[in-house]
Design an enzyme around this catalytic site. Structure first.
Site, PDB file in Angstrom:
ATOM      1  N   ARG A  10       3.584   0.741  11.059  1.00  0.00           N
ATOM      2  CA  ARG A  10       5.002   0.210  10.161  1.00  0.00           C
ATOM      3  C   ARG A  10       4.907   1.969   8.951  1.00  0.00           C
ATOM      4  NH1 ARG A  10       6.048  -4.319   5.718  1.00  0.00           N
ATOM      5  NH2 ARG A  10       7.994  -3.769   5.102  1.00  0.00           N
ATOM      6  N   HIS A  11       6.602   1.607   8.379  1.00  0.00           N
ATOM      7  CA  HIS A  11       6.662   2.597   7.711  1.00  0.00           C
ATOM      8  C   HIS A  11       6.057   2.589   6.117  1.00  0.00           C
ATOM      9  CE1 HIS A  11       9.506   0.759   5.792  1.00  0.00           C
ATOM     10  NE2 HIS A  11      10.087  -0.146   7.128  1.00  0.00           N
ATOM     11  N   ARG A  61      12.969   6.796   6.948  1.00  0.00           N
ATOM     12  CA  ARG A  61      10.930   6.119   6.608  1.00  0.00           C
ATOM     13  C   ARG A  61      10.294   5.592   7.146  1.00  0.00           C
ATOM     14  NH1 ARG A  61      15.441   1.492   7.037  1.00  0.00           N
ATOM     15  NH2 ARG A  61      14.445  -0.272   8.286  1.00  0.00           N
ATOM     16  N   GLU A  85      14.552  -0.833  13.256  1.00  0.00           N
ATOM     17  CA  GLU A  85      14.231  -2.902  13.085  1.00  0.00           C
ATOM     18  C   GLU A  85      14.843  -3.398  13.795  1.00  0.00           C
ATOM     19  OE1 GLU A  85      11.787  -5.060  13.058  1.00  0.00           O
ATOM     20  OE2 GLU A  85      11.660  -5.082  10.315  1.00  0.00           O
ATOM     21  N   HIS A 153       8.726  -0.945  12.619  1.00  0.00           N
ATOM     22  CA  HIS A 153       9.142  -1.830  11.111  1.00  0.00           C
ATOM     23  C   HIS A 153       8.722  -2.789  11.426  1.00  0.00           C
ATOM     24  CE1 HIS A 153      12.420   1.018  10.453  1.00  0.00           C
ATOM     25  NE2 HIS A 153      13.042   1.548  11.876  1.00  0.00           N
TER      26      HIS A 153
END
Length: 228
Positions: A10-11, A61, A85, A153
């Site tokens: 995940r970012h 991101r 996402e 995400h």
């Protein structure tokens, strides 16, 4: 052929994460804490997983988080919009109280694990399908001793894991989310085994306590209280 290992990362944190705003597919950059998390997480991840291929959502991101890891690996980052996402329609950019105030019934349905109608949100099944298709497509050219790192995400990763484990994305809520710059590790099952992938580790990070991780690089630099 296919990769033997898939890591879903995940970012890092954004201003929307910090404010508890639902991001969805709004293209929000990392904040200062998020950039620090990306660097620290990259150093931790490379100690256990050196990717043969790095693929990221095309949202900034995720790309910037992927680049922090790719710089250590010495590899390029590929982008794929299918790794974005989940889209949340009218709710994107809102806080939970704002969602509840404007759509009380829909918000309650979402909290129960249902699919809220009338807000333009992408269904869980649709997200799982596009995520699994993209991940397996990027894994397919790799060898059984190689690792694919996918940067995506929170909701998208949970639904990807659900799909890769052969679970019903429409009704299953058992895979918890991952924290910023934390990852999940899946390993390819033996040929012919069902499901085709096994979840080996979930929500793994750089080893910081979560409150310290969310506070960022200056958490230990607070001024000492003055003496009386």
């Amino acid at each position: 052929m296919t990769a033997g290992t898939i890591v879903l990362l995940r970012h890092g944190r954004t201003a929307y994460n910090a404010a508890m705003r639902l991001q969805g597919q709004i293209d929000i950059p990392l904040d200062e804490v998020g950039r620090w998390q990306a660097a620290e997480g990259a150093s931790a991840l490379i100690a256990s997983h050196r990717a043969a291929r790095i693929v990221s959502s095309d949202l900034v991101r995720a790309v910037d988080t992927a680049n922090a890891y790719a710089a250590l690996v010495g590899a390029a980052v590929e982008t794929d919009a299918r790794l974005r996402e989940r889209a949340f329609g009218d709710w994107e950019g809102l806080t939970p109280p704002e969602m509840a105030a404007g759509w009380p019934a829909e918000r309650e349905e979402w909290r129960r694990g249902g699919e809220p109608q009338g807000i333009g949100a992408e269904t869980k099944v649709a997200v799982a399908d596009r995520m699994v298709t993209a991940v397996l497509e990027h894994a397919e050219p790799l060898g059984s001793d190689e690792c694919l790192v996918v940067v995506s995400h929170g909701a998208a990763i949970s639904l990807a894991i659900t799909g890769l484990l052969g679970l019903d994305a429409g009704g299953w809520r058992g895979i918890s989310g991952v924290n910023n710059v934390h990852w999940s590790h899946l390993h390819r099952s033996a040929p012919g085994a069902v499901p085709g992938w096994r979840l080996v580790a979930h929500n793994v990070g750089a080893g910081y306590p979560l409150d310290r991780w969310q506070a960022g690089p200056h958490a230990d630099l607070e001024p000492e209280p003055k003496s009386a």
